[in-house]
Design a protein around this motif. Sequence first.
Motif, short mmCIF file in Angstrom:
data_model
loop_
_atom_site.label_atom_id
_atom_site.label_comp_id
_atom_site.label_asym_id
_atom_site.label_seq_id
_atom_site.Cartn_x
_atom_site.Cartn_y
_atom_site.Cartn_z
N PHE A 13 1.66 92.40 46.89
CA PHE A 13 1.40 93.78 47.27
C PHE A 13 0.95 93.88 48.72
CE2 PHE A 13 1.08 94.40 42.69
CZ PHE A 13 1.54 95.70 42.52
N ASP A 14 1.52 94.86 49.41
CA ASP A 14 0.95 95.35 50.66
C ASP A 14 -0.30 96.15 50.30
OD1 ASP A 14 0.90 96.24 53.47
OD2 ASP A 14 1.49 98.17 52.62
N LEU A 15 -1.14 96.44 51.28
CA LEU A 15 -2.38 97.17 50.99
C LEU A 15 -2.36 98.59 51.54
CD1 LEU A 15 -5.22 97.00 49.73
CD2 LEU A 15 -6.06 96.28 51.98
N TYR A 16 -2.48 98.73 52.85
CA TYR A 16 -2.62 100.05 53.46
C TYR A 16 -1.29 100.80 53.42
CZ TYR A 16 -6.87 97.83 55.13
OH TYR A 16 -8.07 97.15 55.19
N GLY A 17 -1.31 101.98 52.83
CA GLY A 17 -0.11 102.77 52.67
C GLY A 17 0.62 102.49 51.37
N THR A 18 0.19 101.46 50.64
CA THR A 18 0.81 101.12 49.37
C THR A 18 -0.19 101.30 48.22
OG1 THR A 18 2.30 99.54 50.44
CG2 THR A 18 1.98 99.31 48.05
N LEU A 19 -1.34 100.70 48.36
CA LEU A 19 -2.42 100.85 47.38
C LEU A 19 -3.56 101.71 47.91
CD1 LEU A 19 -2.63 97.12 46.21
CD2 LEU A 19 -1.59 99.02 44.94
N VAL A 20 -3.71 101.70 49.23
CA VAL A 20 -4.85 102.35 49.87
C VAL A 20 -4.39 103.36 50.92
CG1 VAL A 20 -6.86 101.97 51.36
CG2 VAL A 20 -6.37 100.37 49.48
N ASP A 21 -4.96 104.55 50.83
CA ASP A 21 -4.72 105.61 51.82
C ASP A 21 -5.89 105.58 52.80
OD1 ASP A 21 -3.82 107.82 53.17
OD2 ASP A 21 -4.34 109.26 51.60
N ILE A 22 -5.58 105.48 54.08
CA ILE A 22 -6.63 105.37 55.09
C ILE A 22 -6.23 106.14 56.34
CG2 ILE A 22 -5.66 103.23 56.03
CD1 ILE A 22 -8.55 102.32 56.59
N ARG A 23 -7.22 106.69 56.99
CA ARG A 23 -6.97 107.32 58.30
C ARG A 23 -8.07 106.86 59.25
NH1 ARG A 23 -6.42 113.67 58.70
NH2 ARG A 23 -4.36 113.14 57.83
N THR A 24 -7.64 106.31 60.39
CA THR A 24 -8.59 105.87 61.41
C THR A 24 -8.24 106.52 62.74
OG1 THR A 24 -7.29 103.92 62.00
CG2 THR A 24 -8.95 103.66 60.26
N ASP A 25 -9.23 106.65 63.59
CA ASP A 25 -9.03 107.19 64.92
C ASP A 25 -9.82 106.32 65.89
OD1 ASP A 25 -8.82 108.56 67.28
OD2 ASP A 25 -9.47 110.50 66.48
N GLU A 26 -9.11 105.44 66.59
CA GLU A 26 -9.76 104.51 67.50
C GLU A 26 -9.85 105.05 68.93
OE1 GLU A 26 -7.76 100.78 67.11
OE2 GLU A 26 -8.24 100.59 64.98
N GLU A 27 -9.45 106.29 69.12
CA GLU A 27 -9.48 106.87 70.46
C GLU A 27 -10.59 107.90 70.65
OE1 GLU A 27 -5.64 108.42 71.33
OE2 GLU A 27 -4.63 106.48 71.19
N LYS A 28 -11.22 108.31 69.57
CA LYS A 28 -12.23 109.36 69.70
C LYS A 28 -13.46 108.86 70.46
CE LYS A 28 -14.08 108.54 65.02
NZ LYS A 28 -14.30 109.16 63.69
N LEU A 29 -14.02 109.73 71.29
CA LEU A 29 -15.14 109.38 72.15
C LEU A 29 -16.36 108.94 71.34
CD1 LEU A 29 -16.36 109.21 74.98
CD2 LEU A 29 -16.95 111.65 74.79
N GLU A 30 -16.58 109.57 70.20
CA GLU A 30 -17.75 109.24 69.38
C GLU A 30 -17.76 107.75 69.02
OE1 GLU A 30 -19.73 110.29 65.01
OE2 GLU A 30 -17.67 110.91 65.49
N LEU A 31 -16.60 107.19 68.73
CA LEU A 31 -16.52 105.77 68.39
C LEU A 31 -17.07 104.92 69.51
CD1 LEU A 31 -15.52 103.18 66.99
CD2 LEU A 31 -13.24 103.68 67.91
N TRP A 32 -16.62 105.17 70.71
CA TRP A 32 -17.01 104.32 71.84
C TRP A 32 -18.44 104.58 72.26
CZ3 TRP A 32 -14.15 100.35 71.99
CH2 TRP A 32 -12.84 100.46 71.49
#
Length: 264
Positions: A13-32
């Motif tokens: 099995f693949d994981l992300y998009g197959t068993l798990v739905d996820i959304r990430t945002d690595e560009e948002k200022l809050e992260l940095w």
Amino acid sequence: MNMKNNMYTNYLFDLYGTLVDIRTDEEKLELWEKLSLFYGYYGAVYTAEELNEAYLQEVKGAQEQARSKQVSSLKDGKLIGNKPSDSHEAYSEVQLEYVFQKLFRRKGVEADLVQSTYAGQVFRCVSTEYIRLYEGAKALLQGLRNKGRKVYLLSNAQNIFTRYELRYLGIETLFDDIFISSEYGCKKPDAAFYQKPIEKYGLDVEKTIMIGNDYTCDILGAQQVGLNTFYVHSNLSPDVAQEIESTYHLRDIDLNKAREILEG
């Protein structure tokens, strides 16, 4: 699309998009901003913008280093593992904990891999907008295990994120083994990555099927080593510019339906 006589005994099995739905945002200022605060706690003082730029530079450098190792493995113009010589980052994989460690060192701070892993997990937690199982995911895995089938995870992912997310989602124990690309230095669609579970467990490829949502990585990659495939189209599936050729195919993600098909 029922499988006759339960012909498959091994399921990758693949994981992300197959068993798990996820959304990430690595560009948002809050992260940095949050990550720079974490680094600042240990004396590695960055502005948010400076840390973002340093991170991108370190990731690029790590990818180039990984590619150079592949090139050193060339035989007759082709890379070992059936990779084309122009495969670049699509086949190599980096370990992000070392990237986060180098970000400490840029500021003269010596951090061990435990501390660097914590930095990476802060990065992941703040960048993650949501993570959840698709409906029916746990029942699908458990149903196959209950029937005595072998269930393996083969994921393009980072160990310092994914193993913890599996635990959080409650599915870590539903796999007979877990293969994460950052632990092997290569990733799907590289044939070498597919060979890891095949060789470790002596899997009969005719009785093994790969289930995933990425046509290039999960389906075409699996087919090159002789595996049967099950393409599941989800909200995270990349666009496909060609006709889907897979042993089984669901146009919309429905893991309850997938369970009916896979259990035979």
